[in-house]
Structures are given as C-alpha cells and as structure tokens.
Design a protein around this motif. Structure first.
Motif, PDB file in Angstrom:
ATOM      1  N   ASN A  57      48.205  59.204  -0.219  1.00  0.00           N
ATOM      2  CA  ASN A  57      48.942  59.527   0.996  1.00  0.00           C
ATOM      3  C   ASN A  57      50.402  59.161   0.777  1.00  0.00           C
ATOM      4  N   PRO A  58      51.346  60.075   1.089  1.00  0.00           N
ATOM      5  CA  PRO A  58      52.776  59.763   0.897  1.00  0.00           C
ATOM      6  C   PRO A  58      53.205  58.483   1.593  1.00  0.00           C
ATOM      7  N   ARG A  59      52.484  58.115   2.660  1.00  0.00           N
ATOM      8  CA  ARG A  59      52.846  56.904   3.400  1.00  0.00           C
ATOM      9  C   ARG A  59      52.795  55.678   2.507  1.00  0.00           C
ATOM     10  N   TYR A  60      51.901  55.694   1.510  1.00  0.00           N
ATOM     11  CA  TYR A  60      51.729  54.534   0.646  1.00  0.00           C
ATOM     12  C   TYR A  60      52.331  54.747  -0.746  1.00  0.00           C
ATOM     13  N   ALA A  61      53.145  55.794  -0.903  1.00  0.00           N
ATOM     14  CA  ALA A  61      53.697  56.121  -2.215  1.00  0.00           C
ATOM     15  C   ALA A  61      54.578  55.001  -2.764  1.00  0.00           C
ATOM     16  N   GLU A  62      55.290  54.312  -1.871  1.00  0.00           N
ATOM     17  CA  GLU A  62      56.185  53.253  -2.316  1.00  0.00           C
ATOM     18  C   GLU A  62      55.505  51.886  -2.337  1.00  0.00           C
ATOM     19  N   MET A  63      54.203  51.863  -2.082  1.00  0.00           N
ATOM     20  CA  MET A  63      53.469  50.607  -2.052  1.00  0.00           C
ATOM     21  C   MET A  63      52.172  50.780  -2.847  1.00  0.00           C
ATOM     22  N   PRO A  64      52.246  50.825  -4.186  1.00  0.00           N
ATOM     23  CA  PRO A  64      51.057  51.076  -4.998  1.00  0.00           C
ATOM     24  C   PRO A  64      50.034  49.966  -4.859  1.00  0.00           C
ATOM     25  N   VAL A  65      48.768  50.327  -5.072  1.00  0.00           N
ATOM     26  CA  VAL A  65      47.700  49.345  -4.955  1.00  0.00           C
ATOM     27  C   VAL A  65      47.888  48.237  -5.987  1.00  0.00           C
ATOM     28  N   LEU A  66      47.567  47.020  -5.600  1.00  0.00           N
ATOM     29  CA  LEU A  66      47.667  45.875  -6.498  1.00  0.00           C
ATOM     30  C   LEU A  66      46.305  45.717  -7.182  1.00  0.00           C
ATOM     31  N   LEU A  67      46.241  46.034  -8.462  1.00  0.00           N
ATOM     32  CA  LEU A  67      44.973  46.082  -9.190  1.00  0.00           C
ATOM     33  C   LEU A  67      44.499  44.683  -9.585  1.00  0.00           C
ATOM     34  N   PRO A  68      43.170  44.497  -9.694  1.00  0.00           N
ATOM     35  CA  PRO A  68      42.604  43.157  -9.944  1.00  0.00           C
ATOM     36  C   PRO A  68      43.082  42.488 -11.223  1.00  0.00           C
ATOM     37  N   ARG A  69      43.275  43.257 -12.303  1.00  0.00           N
ATOM     38  CA  ARG A  69      43.660  42.651 -13.577  1.00  0.00           C
ATOM     39  C   ARG A  69      45.099  42.985 -13.972  1.00  0.00           C
ATOM     40  N   SER A  70      45.928  43.295 -12.985  1.00  0.00           N
ATOM     41  CA  SER A  70      47.325  43.622 -13.271  1.00  0.00           C
ATOM     42  C   SER A  70      48.144  42.357 -13.475  1.00  0.00           C
ATOM     43  N   LYS A  71      49.359  42.551 -13.966  1.00  0.00           N
ATOM     44  CA  LYS A  71      50.265  41.420 -14.170  1.00  0.00           C
ATOM     45  C   LYS A  71      50.573  40.732 -12.843  1.00  0.00           C
ATOM     46  N   GLU A  72      50.782  41.527 -11.780  1.00  0.00           N
ATOM     47  CA  GLU A  72      51.073  40.944 -10.471  1.00  0.00           C
ATOM     48  C   GLU A  72      49.900  40.107  -9.967  1.00  0.00           C
ATOM     49  N   ALA A  73      48.677  40.578 -10.221  1.00  0.00           N
ATOM     50  CA  ALA A  73      47.501  39.836  -9.755  1.00  0.00           C
ATOM     51  C   ALA A  73      47.482  38.428 -10.329  1.00  0.00           C
ATOM     52  N   GLY A  74      47.946  38.290 -11.570  1.00  0.00           N
ATOM     53  CA  GLY A  74      47.968  36.977 -12.201  1.00  0.00           C
ATOM     54  C   GLY A  74      49.048  36.057 -11.662  1.00  0.00           C
ATOM     55  N   LEU A  75      49.923  36.590 -10.793  1.00  0.00           N
ATOM     56  CA  LEU A  75      51.031  35.803 -10.248  1.00  0.00           C
ATOM     57  C   LEU A  75      50.872  35.519  -8.759  1.00  0.00           C
ATOM     58  N   LEU A  76      49.685  35.741  -8.227  1.00  0.00           N
ATOM     59  CA  LEU A  76      49.461  35.642  -6.785  1.00  0.00           C
ATOM     60  C   LEU A  76      49.237  34.231  -6.262  1.00  0.00           C
ATOM     61  N   ALA A  77      49.130  33.249  -7.134  1.00  0.00           N
ATOM     62  CA  ALA A  77      48.718  31.908  -6.703  1.00  0.00           C
ATOM     63  C   ALA A  77      49.488  31.384  -5.480  1.00  0.00           C
ATOM     64  N   PRO A  78      50.830  31.423  -5.450  1.00  0.00           N
ATOM     65  CA  PRO A  78      51.524  30.900  -4.257  1.00  0.00           C
ATOM     66  C   PRO A  78      51.154  31.634  -2.966  1.00  0.00           C
ATOM     67  N   ASP A  79      50.962  32.956  -3.042  1.00  0.00           N
ATOM     68  CA  ASP A  79      50.557  33.702  -1.853  1.00  0.00           C
ATOM     69  C   ASP A  79      49.140  33.332  -1.436  1.00  0.00           C
ATOM     70  N   ILE A  80      48.283  33.060  -2.397  1.00  0.00           N
ATOM     71  CA  ILE A  80      46.914  32.635  -2.087  1.00  0.00           C
ATOM     72  C   ILE A  80      46.934  31.259  -1.419  1.00  0.00           C
ATOM     73  N   HIS A  81      47.749  30.355  -1.942  1.00  0.00           N
ATOM     74  CA  HIS A  81      47.864  29.027  -1.329  1.00  0.00           C
ATOM     75  C   HIS A  81      48.379  29.137   0.114  1.00  0.00           C
ATOM     76  N   LEU A  82      49.305  30.079   0.340  1.00  0.00           N
ATOM     77  CA  LEU A  82      49.826  30.291   1.694  1.00  0.00           C
ATOM     78  C   LEU A  82      48.724  30.826   2.614  1.00  0.00           C
ATOM     79  N   ALA A  83      47.974  31.821   2.153  1.00  0.00           N
ATOM     80  CA  ALA A  83      46.892  32.392   2.966  1.00  0.00           C
ATOM     81  C   ALA A  83      45.836  31.341   3.272  1.00  0.00           C
ATOM     82  N   ARG A  84      45.574  30.467   2.315  1.00  0.00           N
ATOM     83  CA  ARG A  84      44.587  29.395   2.530  1.00  0.00           C
ATOM     84  C   ARG A  84      45.068  28.429   3.613  1.00  0.00           C
ATOM     85  N   LEU A  85      46.358  28.069   3.552  1.00  0.00           N
ATOM     86  CA  LEU A  85      46.930  27.188   4.569  1.00  0.00           C
ATOM     87  C   LEU A  85      46.812  27.819   5.959  1.00  0.00           C
TER      88      LEU A  85
END
Length: 435
Positions: A396-424
């Motif tokens: 959908n063009p609505r999500y064209a600028e926001m690609p899915v964050l894949l489970p084994r991507s480089k970004e996925a390996g950098l999520l720890a601070p966001d996970i700690h925030l969500a846990r808090l």
C-alpha cells in the motif's frame, strides 16, 4: 591464551594443544605467506591442517587442509568479503555469493541437511557441480541460465572465513557446513550481489517451505539477544513477597513471553506492546470519563437542556472514534509516571538511540527538552510507529516510506533500548491498572 592490558586476547607463543609442525612445500609456504599478509597468522600445523588466527585479537582458530591453502590464498587475494548481515561471503570478481544455511528447527551450526533428498535438475549452465553421494545437494538454474543456485558443502574459502573454533585441535575437525551459493553470469556491484542473492534465497526458501514443508534459513552473522537490566545485584539480594498484584492471565502470559523471545527482538517488543494494547480500552474510558465529568461539572450544564445532553453524547461519540495512536498517547500520559520516564531517558547508556539520527528509521525521535510536545506524547508516537513497522507489510502506498522491520535485519539487532522502553511502559501501565 591470556588477556592483555587493553582487554584483547593474546595467543600464547606455544600452542596449548599438541601439534606437529610438518614440513611445508614451497607452494604451501607461499600460500601461508599470502594468507598472513591478509590479516591472519599461522598458529600451528596439526596433522594435515593449517591452523590460523586472525590478527584482530579474536579468540578463534581457523583450520584449512594443506591442499586447500593455495585456493584460500588466491580467493583472499582476489577479493572475498564477508557478508554484512549473514554468515556468508561475497566475491565481486566472480559475481558470486555464498551463505551459510541451516534448518530452522535446529539451533546450531554448522549442520548437516540430513533428512532431505533432492531431485537433480539437468542444467547446461557450465558450472562445475558434483552432487554428494547422499543426494543432500542440488544445482538449479534460472530460465535463461544466467543465474544459478546451489546447495552443497561450503567452499574452502567460505569454510575458512566462517567456521570458527575455540581450540586449535577442534579447528581441524569442524564438519564442513552446507551453504547456498548464488552464481551470476553478469557483472554486479558488491551491494547488488548481496541484495539479489538475498531476494533469490528468500524466494527459494519460501517455495521449499510452502511446497515441501522444508524450512531452511540463512544463518545471521550475529544473533542478537536482548538482555533485561537487573534492578538488584546479587550481593544485595532480592526481596520476595506473596504477589499482591492482580492481573489477567493474558497480560502475565504476554509479559512473560517477551523473555522467551530474547533472541527475536521484534517479537520481544510486540509482546510488551500487546500488554499496552490490552489496556488501550482503559485509556479510552479514562479520556471519555474525564470529558463527561467536565461537562457535568460545568456551570452551564442543565440536565433539562437538550444542548447539554448533546454535549454529553458528543463526548461518548468522540471516545468511540479515537484512533489507536491517540489512545496510546492517553495511556502513556495517564498511566506512566513522568519522573520515571525522564529517569529512563537520563540513562546515558542509550547513547543517541532515540535521537533524530538514531539507528531505527521511520519512527519519531524523542527530545526530552522539547517545549512543543510532552515527553509522554513523543514516547507514545514512537512506540506506536515502531509497532507499525513490525506488523505492517501491506502493499500500500501509505506504507511505502515505512518498510516492514524484518526479524533478522540489522535494525532488529539494534532494538534493545526501544524494547527496554516498551517494558517500562508495560510495567507502569499494569501497576496503574491496580487502582
């Protein structure tokens, strides 16, 4: 093995495993010299294997058979780079990519693809291919035979670069792993090779899974595990009490599952997000109740006046049409203590993770000093946007600028601070719900 003052590993002058320095041929001596000139050091010769260490202080040994030394030296010299995200190699000079592969249901690597038998396709692409006797390998070509895929034992250079051992002796015994090899006939850049190889491999694995139930995955270069910071050290001990909190089983199950998903950061984040999502109706009710109370307490409210009653109805209608993002803003604002939130962002260990140039794209940054937007609102917008990047994979063009964050991507390996925030946030919301 000893650790130097700067924290790197110093390999002992004498190997700590029994070794026999066999006489090397001139060709082997020349090959060893070339390999040593490219970032490695010959550690010992054990039986017919040459055991090397990397010159960067890594505590790892790499073994190759003597007869493969010249081939490995040539491959290194011609230009063989390790893949950026996967355990694999990219060879632009040969238009060739090789990726370590394993069965999804088996955790370790290297592995043997020991259950599957493949029918061999007839190809005329000209690539040398020798199927293994147990039929655990295949070589198939595209329609025009300009691109081929092969599953077979790793090449000498891939095995040398990718198979690490913690002792010199075991470096000579590592079973050669299976790899997927993607061979192109046309020149491509290193980036194009990696991207197209990933695309072809993903498509192949989908068809194998969908048609045959064979689940193969490329081994990631690093498997990131998110650790939860402990609030009590062992020497202080932990105070245990009979549980006072009452919470639905769905909430406790989702919160606990996050710990089980420590090696899958997006799933871990989503588990904490689902705890928040469970409480979104509570946030909507709180907002609606506040609006209704404001109307009832108004000096102009008259229960006999239709306009006053309509204003009450409008409060409930607005509540029904509140978006999930707005509900999240209300939830964080109403249920999370501001001082606890600020204390989290004062923690310098996050570095610039939440800043505008942080490593996670497509999500709002957080500026604790902002005077235009409350911190709670910024946090809610980021958490909601990150959730969308993980769960939305719509064409959908609505999500064209926001690609899915894949489970084994480089970004996925950098999520720890966001996970700690969500846990808090999840903990704060659950505690607030006790009232």
């Amino acid at each position: 093995m000893s650790i130097s003052v700067d924290g790197t590993f110093d390999f002992d002058e004498q190997p700590d495993e029994p070794s026999r320095f066999a006489a090397l041929t001139e060709e082997e001596i020349s090959a060893v010299a070339e390999i040593e000139g490219l970032g490695f050091t010959l550690y010992s010769v054990i039986d017919d294997f040459l055991v090397f260490t990397k010159n960067n202080g890594e505590r790892a040994y790499k073994g190759i058979h003597r007869r493969e030394a010249a081939e490995v030296a040539k491959s290194l010299k011609d230009g063989t780079d390790e893949h950026e995200h996967a355990r694999g190699i990219v060879r632009p000079t040969d238009n060739y990519v090789e990726l370590s592969v394993r069965e999804a249901r088996r955790g370790g690597w290297p592995i043997g693809i020991n259950k599957w038998r493949w029918e061999q396709s007839q190809t005329t692409c000209g690539h040398a291919f020798e199927p293994s006797e147990d039929e655990r390998s295949f070589h198939v070509s595209g329609p025009d035979e300009t691109t081929c895929i092969e599953l077979s034992r790793a090449s000498p250079i891939a095995n040398f670069l990718l198979a690490d051992s913690f002792t010199a002796r075991t470096a000579t015994r590592i079973q050669r792993m299976y790899t997927i090899k993607i061979l192109f006939s046309e020149d491509r850049s290193k980036i194009e090779l990696a991207q197209e190889a990933t695309d072809i491999t993903d498509r192949l694995f989908f068809e194998l899974d969908a048609a045959h139930g064979v689940q193969l995955v490329v081994t990631p270069r690093e498997r990131h595990r998110v650790t939860i910071p402990r609030t009590h050290t062992r020497d202080k001990g932990m105070r245990v009490r009979f549980p006072k909190m009452r919470l639905p089983r769905e909430v406790s199950a989702l919160f606990s599952f996050a710990g089980e998903a420590a090696d899958n950061p997006p799933f871990m984040f989503l588990s904490y997000y689902q705890v928040l999502e469970y409480h979104l109706p509570l946030a909507a009710r709180k907002e609606g109740l506040k609006a209704i109370r404001r109307e009832l307490q108004s000096l102009n409210f008259d229960e006999k006046d239709d306009s006053s009653i309509l204003r009450l109805l409008n409060c409930t209608e607005r509540n029904k049409n509140t978006s999930e993002e707005d509900q999240m803003k209300t939830l964080v604002t109403e249920c999370v203590r501001g001082d606890i939130l600020r204390e989290f962002f004062d923690n310098q260990s996050h570095g610039g993770h939440f800043a505008r140039k942080g490593p996670i794209s497509g999500v709002p940054s957080i500026n604790v000093s902002s005077s235009s937007e409350k911190l709670e609102v910024q946090v809610a917008k980021r958490v909601y946007a990150l959730r969308n990047r993980i769960v939305h994979a719509k064409d959908n063009p609505r999500y064209a600028e926001m690609p899915v964050l894949l489970p084994r991507s480089k970004e996925a390996g950098l999520l720890a601070p966001d996970i700690h925030l969500a846990r808090l946030l999840a903990i704060e919301v659950v505690v607030d719900s006790q009232g």
